[in-house]
Design an enzyme around this catalytic site. Sequence first.
Site, short mmCIF file in Angstrom:
data_model
loop_
_atom_site.label_atom_id
_atom_site.label_comp_id
_atom_site.label_asym_id
_atom_site.label_seq_id
_atom_site.Cartn_x
_atom_site.Cartn_y
_atom_site.Cartn_z
N ASN A 1 0.83 -1.21 0.00
CA ASN A 1 0.00 0.00 0.00
C ASN A 1 0.87 1.26 0.00
O ASN A 1 1.93 1.30 0.62
CB ASN A 1 -0.97 0.01 1.18
CG ASN A 1 -0.35 -0.29 2.53
OD1 ASN A 1 0.61 -1.05 2.62
ND2 ASN A 1 -0.89 0.28 3.59
N GLU B 1 0.46 5.28 0.79
CA GLU B 1 -0.48 6.26 1.37
C GLU B 1 -0.18 7.68 0.91
O GLU B 1 0.84 7.95 0.27
CB GLU B 1 -0.43 6.14 2.90
CG GLU B 1 -0.88 4.76 3.34
CD GLU B 1 -1.09 4.62 4.83
OE1 GLU B 1 -0.61 5.48 5.60
OE2 GLU B 1 -1.74 3.62 5.22
N GLU C 1 -3.43 -4.36 -3.10
CA GLU C 1 -4.00 -5.22 -4.13
C GLU C 1 -4.00 -4.53 -5.48
O GLU C 1 -3.64 -5.12 -6.51
CB GLU C 1 -5.45 -5.60 -3.78
CG GLU C 1 -5.62 -6.40 -2.50
CD GLU C 1 -5.82 -5.55 -1.27
OE1 GLU C 1 -5.17 -4.47 -1.16
OE2 GLU C 1 -6.60 -5.94 -0.41
N CYS D 1 -10.61 -4.61 0.64
CA CYS D 1 -11.66 -3.58 0.72
C CYS D 1 -12.57 -3.68 -0.51
O CYS D 1 -12.27 -4.39 -1.49
CB CYS D 1 -11.05 -2.19 0.83
SG CYS D 1 -10.40 -1.55 -0.73
#
Length: 198
Positions: free
Chosen positions: A91, A93, A104, A141
């Site tokens: 990830n 940010e 993902e 998510c």
Amino acid sequence: MAQVSGCDIEVIGSTTDKDHIAVSTIEQLLPLRKKEYRSVELISSDNLNPDQHNLIEAAIAAADTAYNPYSGYFVGAAVLTRSGSVFAASNVENAAYGSTICAERMAIGKANSSGARDIIAIAISSRSDSFEKNEVTSDPCGTCRQVIYEMAQVSGCDIEVIMSDKSKDNIAIKSIEQLLPYAFGPTQLHIDIAKGNP
Ligand code: THU
């Protein structure tokens, strides 16, 4: 908002002429593996095949590369293509929180930009150093489920989603159709993705 209201929000979908109406709840549309179900769904790492094992290892390793100064949450994802290639990412940010990109989607983007779209499986692993225990497996998510679903339309395969904690004591495997039933896809837009890019 269902977490805020404490209510499994009813979702009513209708065609404009109201000839076709379907009623579901958000938990049916976006199944979450509730804590109490998790123990019965877990599988032992001894039962993984070598591809699944390698994919989890790649996801766990990728999690360490997360850029996460805002959440401190480390997520790694690794996708497997039909020809056996693996693409892993973490990830990334952003101070504008909404600009954050999940692991993902980073991994899928990496595969795509390497010319590999034939995805058959994705492994996801997450952890946070601030959690007392890191036993929770990583459910993707909703946005990532949507993107995985799109790639499943491309590969023509109900992509296997392998969720694991860092210790591999808690592993669960579902397919993307299980994680995102009644998904919105190219058929709703009457688009034949087999035709390729316009
Ligand atoms: N995150 C992912 O990478 N994948 C998911 O499916 C859920 C959330 C990341 C985004 C953000 O950097 C952090 O986890 C906390 O939401």
